[in-house]
Design a protein around this motif. Structure first.
Motif, short mmCIF file in Angstrom:
data_model
loop_
_atom_site.label_atom_id
_atom_site.label_comp_id
_atom_site.label_asym_id
_atom_site.label_seq_id
_atom_site.Cartn_x
_atom_site.Cartn_y
_atom_site.Cartn_z
N GLU A 129 -40.50 -64.77 43.16
CA GLU A 129 -39.60 -65.10 43.08
C GLU A 129 -39.74 -65.58 41.69
N TYR A 130 -40.29 -65.74 41.33
CA TYR A 130 -39.66 -66.89 39.26
C TYR A 130 -39.68 -65.04 38.83
N ARG A 134 -36.36 -64.53 37.57
CA ARG A 134 -35.64 -65.10 36.91
C ARG A 134 -36.82 -65.05 35.79
N ASN A 270 -40.86 -74.36 37.74
CA ASN A 270 -40.77 -74.88 38.89
C ASN A 270 -40.75 -76.63 39.16
N GLU A 274 -34.57 -79.36 41.31
CA GLU A 274 -33.25 -78.34 41.91
C GLU A 274 -34.10 -77.05 41.33
N ASP A 275 -35.09 -76.40 40.57
CA ASP A 275 -35.61 -75.09 40.91
C ASP A 275 -36.57 -74.86 41.84
N VAL A 277 -36.64 -76.42 44.57
CA VAL A 277 -35.96 -75.97 45.90
C VAL A 277 -34.98 -74.69 46.02
N ARG A 278 -34.66 -74.51 44.60
CA ARG A 278 -34.18 -73.34 44.47
C ARG A 278 -34.97 -72.21 44.77
N SER A 279 -36.31 -72.41 44.30
CA SER A 279 -37.21 -70.89 44.59
C SER A 279 -37.97 -70.51 45.79
N GLU A 281 -36.14 -71.73 48.73
CA GLU A 281 -35.06 -71.62 49.44
C GLU A 281 -34.90 -69.49 49.45
N ALA A 282 -35.16 -69.67 48.31
CA ALA A 282 -34.81 -67.74 48.24
C ALA A 282 -36.21 -67.26 48.61
N ASP A 285 -35.31 -67.33 52.78
CA ASP A 285 -33.83 -66.31 53.09
C ASP A 285 -34.76 -65.30 53.60
#
Length: 325
Positions: A129-130, A134, A270, A274-275, A277-279, A281-282, A285
């Motif tokens: 993900e990152y 990112r 991470n 908040e980072d 959790v977003r990672s 969740e992505a 998903d």
């Protein structure tokens, strides 16, 4: 008491000792977790050998990702309760039956994702993900090169990158691994043992080369990876399974086409809750949508972690591997 794998003296796989350890009780902001599955990653080898220093000193319990069930929560923890399914990715400490861990490092595992899946994908999947979203924001039409395409991160990243609309090129070390990579999103696969990957990338891209190279191999693929990048391309070094990249002059990046180079880590990306959790969740998903499939290719009992390490270093494993407590 519960069982854990610990390293008292750095060394080979035999340094992994299976022994009784008291996990303790959770303090404020902490949770006691019973592991149901533990992920295996090459970074675990680095902590075993001493290439990476253990964050809390020796002895060290390796292991950067796991899934399990909350047994007990400490004071001040109201987001989690006993019985919740959770997973995490941290530097060390996962090779055990039970552990106390900070609650803010845990994410809840959604329905539709099994424990083994979660354990096998947290560190690897959030790394993908990152890297993709990112470090270098991959977009439709981009061309990427990923070394060690049949590894744990590679099989996730290949699928995810294709989902994002990129052309995905991977390198592998055998015909068998080439087939595995092709089945996981890689459009083109180069066997580096009998092909020059720089020449192959040039041929595949019609001389245009790549927007980004993702490299966890290190010494064996540098500086040739730079020759696979188009001007202003990005070289991402996020591991060193073949040994560290030797020191080089930054002017080399200018000579190769005004390139960018970075050495990221998941724990920096991470570090904030908040980072993280977003990672997660992505990642959840794309897995729940079916864009990324998590396959467990090897399973070992926790007590057999030494054999798992030997197989990992011997390039006998592909994709995701889990240890079962």
């Amino acid at each position: 008491m519960s069982k854990a794998i610990r390293v008292h003296v750095h060394g080979g796989p035999e340094a992994l000792v299976y022994e009784d350890v008291d996990p303790g009780r959770p303090g404020r902001g902490e949770v006691l977790v019973r592991h149901t599955a533990i992920g295996l990653n090459f970074i675990d080898v680095y902590f075993r050998t001493g290439l990476y220093p253990a964050p809390a000193g020796m002895p060290v319990t390796p292991g950067g990702e796991a899934a399990g069930v909350v047994l007990e929560v400490g004071e001040g923890v109201d987001r989690l309760k006993p019985g919740d399914r959770v997973a995490y990715a941290v530097p060390t400490g996962a090779y055990c039956e039970r552990r106390v861990i900070a609650a803010d490092k845990l994410v809840e595992v959604p329905e539709g994702i099994g424990d083994e899946q979660a354990a096998a994908m947290m560190l690897k999947g959030m790394t993908a993900e990152y890297l993709l979203l990112r470090t270098f924001k991959v977009k439709p039409g981009d061309t990427i090169l990923y070394h060690a395409a049949a590894g744990g991160v590679g099989l996730i990243l290949g699928q995810w990158a294709r989902h994002l609309g990129a052309t995905v090129i991977g390198t592998v070390g055998s015909a068998e691994k080439a087939e595995i990579a092709r089945a996981h999103g890689f459009d083109h696969v180069v066997n580096y043992r009998d092909q020059d990957f720089v020449a192959e990338v040039a041929a595949i891209t019609g001389g245009r080369k790549c927007d980004v190279v993702y490299d966890s191999v290190g010494n064996d693929t540098f500086p040739a990876s730079l020759d696979c990048l188009k001007p202003m391309g990005t070289f991402v070094s996020f591991g060193q399974s073949s040994g560290p990249i030797p020191p080089f002059s930054i002017s080399l990046l200018a000579q190769k086409g005004s390139l960018y180079a970075t050495r990221p880590t998941i724990f920096a990306y991470n570090a904030r809750r908040e980072d993280l959790v977003r990672s997660a969740e992505a990642l959840f998903d794309v897995v729940l949508k079916g864009a990324v499939e998590i396959r467990i290719n090897q399973r070992y009992a926790l007590r057999d972690a030494a054999q798992a390490h030997a197989d990992l270093e011997g390039r006998k494993t592909t994709g995701a591997t889990v240890l079962i407590p």
